[in-house]
Enzyme design. Structure first.
Site, PDB file in Angstrom:
ATOM      1  N   ASN A 129       0.344  -1.562  -0.143  1.00 30.69           N
ATOM      2  CA  ASN A 129      -0.425  -0.215   0.119  1.00 30.69           C
ATOM      3  C   ASN A 129       0.825   1.218   0.119  1.00 30.69           C
ATOM      4  OD1 ASN A 129      -2.695  -0.690  -0.265  1.00 30.69           O
ATOM      5  ND2 ASN A 129      -3.052  -0.872   2.255  1.00 30.69           N
TER       6      ASN A 129
ATOM      7  N   HIS B  25      -1.409  -7.994   5.689  1.00 26.97           N
ATOM      8  CA  HIS B  25       0.060  -7.201   5.754  1.00 26.97           C
ATOM      9  C   HIS B  25       0.239  -5.950   4.600  1.00 26.97           C
ATOM     10  CE1 HIS B  25       0.411 -11.142   6.043  1.00 26.97           C
ATOM     11  NE2 HIS B  25       0.531 -11.752   7.172  1.00 26.97           N
ATOM     12  N   CYS B  26      -0.621  -5.062   4.944  1.00 31.30           N
ATOM     13  CA  CYS B  26      -0.766  -3.564   4.479  1.00 31.30           C
ATOM     14  C   CYS B  26      -0.500  -4.163   2.378  1.00 31.30           C
ATOM     15  CB  CYS B  26       0.310  -3.005   4.837  1.00 31.30           C
ATOM     16  SG  CYS B  26       0.940  -2.188   6.677  1.00 31.30           S
ATOM     17  N   ALA B  27      -0.664  -4.725   2.338  1.00 29.20           N
ATOM     18  CA  ALA B  27      -0.417  -5.357   0.896  1.00 29.20           C
ATOM     19  C   ALA B  27      -2.034  -5.435   0.428  1.00 29.20           C
ATOM     20  CB  ALA B  27       0.262  -6.008   0.671  1.00 29.20           C
TER      21      ALA B  27
END
Ligand code: PLP
Lengths: 75, 387
Positions: free
Chosen positions: B99, B340-342
């Site tokens: 992100n 995982h911010c993704a």
């Protein structure tokens, strides 16, 4: 003729980079406050021996640092 | 305690990092680049040392082109916003981004930037040519993740670099997961702009990161992102056009950089090949061990030469957050579950929106700890059959 010259740098990073190169090459140098008559900036400059001027410039150029302003230091 | 969350932040740090930071706080303390007294100059020497050693690690010649920021996210924003200012800008990226890349791109879409996302395979792999197919006359930037923070997949950065070079488009690489954990040579890899973070593979403290700029990159293309005091050209009310000050407004994290300089020296002395070898040994053990367990699915590439030490998996019918909670509470194992911010990466891997459990051993984790983690997962997978 004055005994010393000052290399004027633009940033403190450049001052430290210059110090690093010249010290490694064995020159007698010192970081000093930029003389007021040479710049309005309040940072550091690099003092060298006037007799080392050309050799210092060459060492700096070789390391990729182009510093064009070297002035005699009036005391 | 077993710490398998090195992809988030490496820990513990080498002792030399604590020592350098303690020494800085006790004996130096001053702000780099601000005054001209001896403490400030000493702080600047330490910061310069950090530039030099990081430049060396990344294959750069000019240490003044190593810029420090508080983290990778800030540096990514700096480049993404800086290079996409022209009207009708187009950018190519991949389906494996964090992100820290996707959110700035999505924000810029609001102001007319167009984004092409190269799809990747279900293990995250892709062919560099699929980047080339998406290049348009108005493509101003290619931005790619070097290695996935979800499943470790390493993207073919060198081939992408060759394509970018051929088309004259700047390549930005998000090396948050690879700096200090995978070989990088900005010249050989044709990377124009490389973003690193200090607190992961580089083994430094949080609050450090930055941007490394290729020796040949035209700095006029990249305007400053944050404007403010630099300690240089103070007579001017505009940002100096001097390196590195152009991109470093504001008081630097001098104590953090003291720690980072120490950690990167440590890494260089230890040897990157050695780090990679140790991580591969741990990764191999983890993948093989987890893959054998009934009801466990390992996500990502199996080949060790195409991945870093980040292993994602799921246990059938147990949500990943529960798995991580049990690992913490029952087995004293720290890891990170979820997205995982993704989210973009998890969509590519087919694990969106549920996420995965992620084990990320750093290079110094003993192999016995990896074995204990595998045993713990085996136990949890068996327990699931009894509920
Ligand atoms: C691939 C990737 N990109 C970017 C980031 C952002 O790094 P930071 O949080 O240091 O800004 C991370 C880690 O969080 C990451 O794993």
């Amino acid at each position: 003729m004055s005994e010393f010259a000052v290399i004027l740098v633009h940033t403190t990073s450049e001052a430290i980079f210059t110090e690093r190169i010249l010290k490694a090459a064995g020159f007698d140098i010192k970081l000093i406050p930029t003389p007021r008559h040479l710049s309005s900036d309040c940072g550091s400059a690099v003092r060298i021996l006037m007799s080392d001027k050309e050799d210092c410039l060459e060492a700096l150029n070789e390391a990729g640092l182009v510093l064009d302003r070297i002035e005699p230091l009036e005391i | 305690m077993i710490y398998l969350d090195h992809a988030a932040t490496s820990w513990p740090k080498p002792a030399c990092v604590h020592e350098a930071m303690e020494r800085f706080m006790r004996d130096v303390g001053a702000s780099a680049g601000r005054s001209a007294h001896r403490l400030s100059l000493e702080a600047e020497r330490i910061r310069f040392d950090a530039r030099e050693v990081i430049g060396c690690l990344l294959g750069l010649n000019d240490p003044m082109r190593v810029i420090f920021t508080p983290n990778a996210t800030t540096a990514l924003n700096m480049v993404i916003h800086g290079l996409l200012t022209r009207e009708n800008s187009h950018v190519v990226t991949t389906g494996m981004e964090h992100n820290a890349v996707m959110r700035p791109l999505r924000a810029l879409e609001q102001s007319g930037v167009t984004v092409s996302i190269v799809p990747c395979q279900s293990d995250g792999m892709m062919h560099a040519t699929s980047i080339e197919e998406r290049i348009k006359p108005n493509t101003r930037l290619i931005v790619v993740n070097h290695a996935s923070n979800v499943c470790g997949t390493v993207l073919p950065v060198r081939q992408i670099g060759e394509i970018a070079r051929r088309h004259g488009i700047p390549l930005l690489v998000d090396a948050a997961q690879t700096a200090g954990a995978w070989p990088i040579d900005m010249h050989a890899d044709h990377i124009d702009l490389l973003v690193f973070t200090g607190h992961k593979g580089l083994l430094g403290p949080s609050g450090t990161g930055g941007l490394a700029i290729h020796d040949d990159f035209n700095l006029d293309l990249l305007p400053p992102f944050i404007h403010g005091g630099t300690g240089s050209q103070s007579e001017e009310e505009t940002q100096p056009n001097l390196m590195p000050d152009k991109y470093e407004a504001g008081t630097p994290n001098s104590v953090g950089l003291a720690g980072l300089a120490a950690s990167v020296h440590y890494l260089m002395d230890y040897g990157l090949e050695q780090i990679v070898a140790q991580e591969q040994k741990l990764t191999s053990r983890l993948i093989d061990g987890l893959d054998e367990i009934d009801g466990v699915h390992v996500i990502g590439p199996m080949e060790l030469n195409q991945r870093t030490a980040v292993v994602s998996f799921n246990i059938e019918s147990i949500p990943c957050s529960e798995v991580a909670h049990h690992l913490d509470q029952q087995f004293d194992i720290m890891c990170r579950p979820g997205l995982h911010c993704a989210p973009r990466t998890h969509r590519t891997l087919g694990t969106y929106p549920d996420g995965t459990v992620r084990f990320a051993p750093g290079p110094f984790v003993p192999i016995e700890e990896v074995d204990r983690a595998i045993e713990a997962v085996t136990t949890l997978a068996e327990q699931r059959l009894n509920v």
